[in-house]
Design an enzyme around this catalytic site. Structure first.
Site, PDB file in Angstrom:
ATOM      1  N   SER A 240     -95.067 -19.770 -23.008  1.00  0.00           N
ATOM      2  CA  SER A 240     -95.851 -18.627 -23.483  1.00  0.00           C
ATOM      3  C   SER A 240     -95.058 -17.330 -23.312  1.00  0.00           C
ATOM      4  O   SER A 240     -93.931 -17.229 -23.743  1.00  0.00           O
ATOM      5  CB  SER A 240     -97.202 -18.573 -22.766  1.00  0.00           C
ATOM      6  OG  SER A 240     -98.054 -17.613 -23.345  1.00  0.00           O
TER       7      SER A 240
ATOM      8  N   ASP B  30     -99.705 -17.479 -29.510  1.00  0.00           N
ATOM      9  CA  ASP B  30    -101.121 -17.736 -29.226  1.00  0.00           C
ATOM     10  C   ASP B  30    -101.807 -16.483 -28.665  1.00  0.00           C
ATOM     11  O   ASP B  30    -103.001 -16.507 -28.389  1.00  0.00           O
ATOM     12  CB  ASP B  30    -101.307 -18.935 -28.297  1.00  0.00           C
ATOM     13  CG  ASP B  30    -100.825 -18.712 -26.875  1.00  0.00           C
ATOM     14  OD1 ASP B  30    -100.127 -17.703 -26.624  1.00  0.00           O
ATOM     15  OD2 ASP B  30    -101.127 -19.553 -26.011  1.00  0.00           O
TER      16      ASP B  30
END
Length: 548
Positions: free
Chosen positions: A146, A308
């Site tokens: 991430s 995301d």
């Protein structure tokens, strides 16, 4: 936490990583499963670690992929496994390791046609669309840590529902992977990577075309184009960088990529609050470059490396607080989509209560769940949730016709929604937030950390509402004490205490000797600071009552 003196400024030579050394460590360092920090450990977003610290190495990846292959076989998943990767340095070798193991286990693997990068929401969309039309169920793996620093690597598993795997699934994968490593990987099947690339089990697909072609199902792209909204995009060197030009061309959008660089060292990034390189699109320090360009575009957007998460920058207010944008997005969607009135708004219990007030104001049902996007998966999958969002700038919502879009966070659609809001209403998201705050109250939100040893963290995790003896918080009567989320009655792994105009939640960290306090006040910042202070006192009293 003190802000680093170089926060928001360009990375210096000493801030850059040695990619060659990092990749060498991935292959050469051998984890010791007797050391907890070197074991496979699945948090809310998969297994993450650093090769140099022996917490993300080749052994971790091959063991995890073997465990996933065994799990999908046990579950009868005979469809393809969609495999994606982001732009972190360790994602490339981990991608090769994963393919070698999955192919050796007879798994049909599908990757991006040019062997390039694939964002998390694209993998989710691929799984959902395949399983909608095929009996042979597909699942997926995304290799990404991430927004973590360049030294880190990560891998997460999405089963056939397309979203983050449930805790019982990740626990099985984690345990099996650690057992495989402890046994020196004797039960791990592998083939040579070059051989795997030639295998008929490996196929390639243009994921970019697949995803972009469907975007108008979820966002009103025609409205954005018609209004001529100018959009500045900073992909922060992430996996969606090649998607934006295709989006612009297909839908006739006025998009400018302000930073087209992909560099695994992420040396182009301004330093984050703590002086580290971190691709956090919700951080004003990491987003300093895009914020400086706010007047050049009607709206500007950023995403983290696996896309995301989202960051929204407006002319009127700069970088939006993620909580503020959640409230605006929910209010807009629920009043501009023809979705059934029974569809729920999903929020994590540490997200702003402004969302609660919006839900009440527009008379829509609200579902408050524990921290972690996995709690939204079922609701988004069956469209009983119209929206699922968390305070860390991650969210997704259903398609315009009310069908499931993704069951994982989608930074693309949250970014494009900001342009749609401006195109349709003539006001940017920050202007909408100011209007909501005038109507429903201006929130002051904060998060702090406090020291807690392992025993104290265990107490906090299992704390019951009855263990809290205080009856007031920051001068207001306590109206609710929660140890389970009201939306699904799942344990929150901590406690949440609310009053009429404020609340706090306390949860232990899964990786550090600390616990986190999230708090909010609808009075002022002084009231917020009192809430935080008394929250620590309440938690300390609970520790004392437990004899630690």
């Amino acid at each position: 936490m003190t802000v680093h003196h170089h926060a928001g400024k360009p990375a210096r030579p000493e801030d850059r990583i040695n990619i060659g050394r990092l990749v060498s460590d991935y292959f050469l360092k051998i984890p010791n499963t007797d050391i907890p920090e070197q074991r496979v450990s699945f948090g809310t977003s998969g297994h993450r670690g650093c090769a140099t610290k022996t917490s993300f190495n080749e052994q971790h990846i091959v063991a995890i992929c073997q465990a996933v292959a065994e799990h999908r076989k046990a579950q009868g998943y005979t469809g393809p496994l969609f495999l994606g990767k982001d732009t972190h340095a360790l994602s490339e070798p981990a991608f090769a390791s994963a393919i070698s193991v999955l192919i050796a286990n007879g798994v049909n693997v599908v990757i991006q046609s040019d062997e390039g990068f694939t964002p998390t929401p694209v993998i989710s969309r691929l799984i959902i669309e395949h399983n909608r039309n095929n009996k042979e169920q597909a699942d997926g793996l995304i290799i990404t840590p991430s927004h973590n620093p360049p030294t880190d690597g990560g891998i997460k598993y999405n089963p056939p529902h397309g979203g983050p795997a449930e805790g019982d699934v990740t626990k099985l994968i984690e345990q099996r992977a650690n057992d495989l490593m402890a046994a020196n990987l004797v039960d791990v099947n592998t083939v040579d990577f070059e051989q795997a690339l030639q295998s008929p089990l490996l196929s390639k697909q243009d994921f970019i075309e697949f995803y972009v072609d469907q975007l108008d199902q979820v966002v009103d792209m025609q409205a954005i184009a018609k209004a001529g909204v100018t959009i500045g995009v900073d992909p922060l060197g992430g996996s969606g960088i090649n998607y934006w030009p295709v989006i612009a061309k297909k839908y006739g959008l006025n998009i400018e990529i302000v930073n087209p660089v992909v560099d695994a060292s992420f040396a182009f990034m301004p330093l984050d609050k703590d002086g580290k390189i971190r691709m956090d699109c919700s951080s004003p320090y990491a987003m300093a470059g895009l914020i400086a360009m706010k007047d050049d575009f009607d709206v500007a957007v950023g995403n983290d490396p696996d896309f995301d998460r989202h960051g929204i920058v407006t002319k009127s207010g700069g970088l939006m607080n993620p909580n503020h944008y959640l409230a605006v997005a929910i209010n807009y969607l629920m009043t501009h989509r023809s979705w059934p009135e029974t569809t729920k708004i999903g929020k994590t219990l540490v997200s702003s209560s402004l969302v609660d007030r919006v839900a009440e104001h527009i008379n829509r049902p609200l579902s408050e769940v524990p921290v972690g996007f996995k709690w939204f998966v079922d609701g988004l999958f069956d469209s009983s949730y119209a929206f699922g969002g968390e305070e860390s700038a991650g969210a997704s919502f259903i398609a315009r016709d009310g069908s499931c879009w993704t069951t994982d966070k989608d930074g693309f659609i949250m970014a494009l929604l900001a342009a749609e809001i401006l195109a349709v209403t003539g006001k940017d998201p920050h202007q909408h937030y100011k209007h909501l705050a005038e109507q429903l109250g201006e929130p002051c939100y904060g998060r702090v950390e406090a020291v807690a040893n392992s025993e104290q963290k265990k107490v906090l995790t299992a704390l019951s509402a009855d263990a809290i003896t205080a009856d007031t918080l920051a001068g207001e009567k306590i109206v609710n004490i929660l140890s389970h989320a009201p939306g699904n009655n799942a344990a929150i792994g901590g406690i949440k205490v609310t009053t009429e105009n404020g609340w706090f939640a306390a949860r232990p960290s899964g990786t550090e000797e600390i616990y986190k306090i999230y708090a909010e006040s609808f009075i002022d910042d002084a009231h917020l600071q009192t809430i935080i202070k008394e929250a620590q006192e309440i938690v300390s009293a609970a520790f004392k009552a437990a004899g630690i």
